[in-house]
Design an enzyme around this catalytic site. Sequence first.
Site, PDB file in Angstrom:
ATOM      1  N   HIS A 124      -8.225   4.166   1.704  1.00  0.00           N
ATOM      2  CA  HIS A 124      -7.337   5.104   1.036  1.00  0.00           C
ATOM      3  C   HIS A 124      -7.971   5.611  -0.256  1.00  0.00           C
ATOM      4  O   HIS A 124      -8.737   4.911  -0.914  1.00  0.00           O
ATOM      5  CB  HIS A 124      -5.998   4.426   0.723  1.00  0.00           C
ATOM      6  CG  HIS A 124      -5.276   3.956   1.947  1.00  0.00           C
ATOM      7  ND1 HIS A 124      -4.457   2.844   1.949  1.00  0.00           N
ATOM      8  CD2 HIS A 124      -5.266   4.430   3.219  1.00  0.00           C
ATOM      9  CE1 HIS A 124      -3.965   2.665   3.177  1.00  0.00           C
ATOM     10  NE2 HIS A 124      -4.445   3.611   3.955  1.00  0.00           N
ATOM     11  N   TYR A 167      -1.358  -5.111  -6.632  1.00  0.00           N
ATOM     12  CA  TYR A 167      -2.150  -4.023  -7.181  1.00  0.00           C
ATOM     13  C   TYR A 167      -1.450  -3.492  -8.430  1.00  0.00           C
ATOM     14  O   TYR A 167      -0.260  -3.206  -8.390  1.00  0.00           O
ATOM     15  CB  TYR A 167      -2.224  -2.822  -6.249  1.00  0.00           C
ATOM     16  CG  TYR A 167      -2.296  -3.005  -4.757  1.00  0.00           C
ATOM     17  CD1 TYR A 167      -3.335  -2.401  -4.035  1.00  0.00           C
ATOM     18  CD2 TYR A 167      -1.324  -3.697  -4.053  1.00  0.00           C
ATOM     19  CE1 TYR A 167      -3.389  -2.500  -2.654  1.00  0.00           C
ATOM     20  CE2 TYR A 167      -1.381  -3.808  -2.675  1.00  0.00           C
ATOM     21  CZ  TYR A 167      -2.416  -3.207  -1.973  1.00  0.00           C
ATOM     22  OH  TYR A 167      -2.467  -3.305  -0.616  1.00  0.00           O
TER      23      TYR A 167
END
Length: 202
Positions: free
Chosen positions: A62, A132
Amino acid sequence: MQIRELTVPDAYEITPVQHRDDRGVFLEWYRFDRLEETVGHSLNLRQGNTSVSRRGSVRGIHFADVPPSQAKYVTCTRGAVLDFAIDIRVGSPAFGTWDTVLLDDVDRRAIYVPEGLGHCFVALTDDATVSYLVTDVYNPGREHGINPLDPDLALEFPLLQEDLLLSPKDTDAPGLAEAREQGLLPDYAAAKAFYASLNGAN
């Protein structure tokens, strides 16, 4: 903590110092000042994400449009994943190369992936829990993907291909060459200029 630049420029592995006693372990897994010393600016953190994955699950590759894209600071709080930083910046001397960091609940390392790089990981254990910290909120209109099984990239997963679990979104994503032809990939010079702007340069 110890910070080491990966072979992919501008990406870093962070290894914390763990303090153990009979109660358990304490560590600093993120320090804005230490990271600022390394990358030239502190992170303006805007979102925190957590994923829990079965063994063999692949998430990525991504990336997002630069600017603003998303810089990511990633760690694994349970289990283990192999995390990949991929240089997809057109014009980069390292274009098409990648490096890995083992993130697990033993060494408790983190990886810093700046704006403009591709990011991917594979879960090596069941219930692999990854957290994250990111510098911008999710914006689906600016998000893109590259097929993690693209033979041109040849990511080396430490599992058999038949044991990998991928989403249709990721398997339907273009390969690196196709993404470049479609104009989806970040530009190296633009990414470096954006880093410089974050560092306060003119």
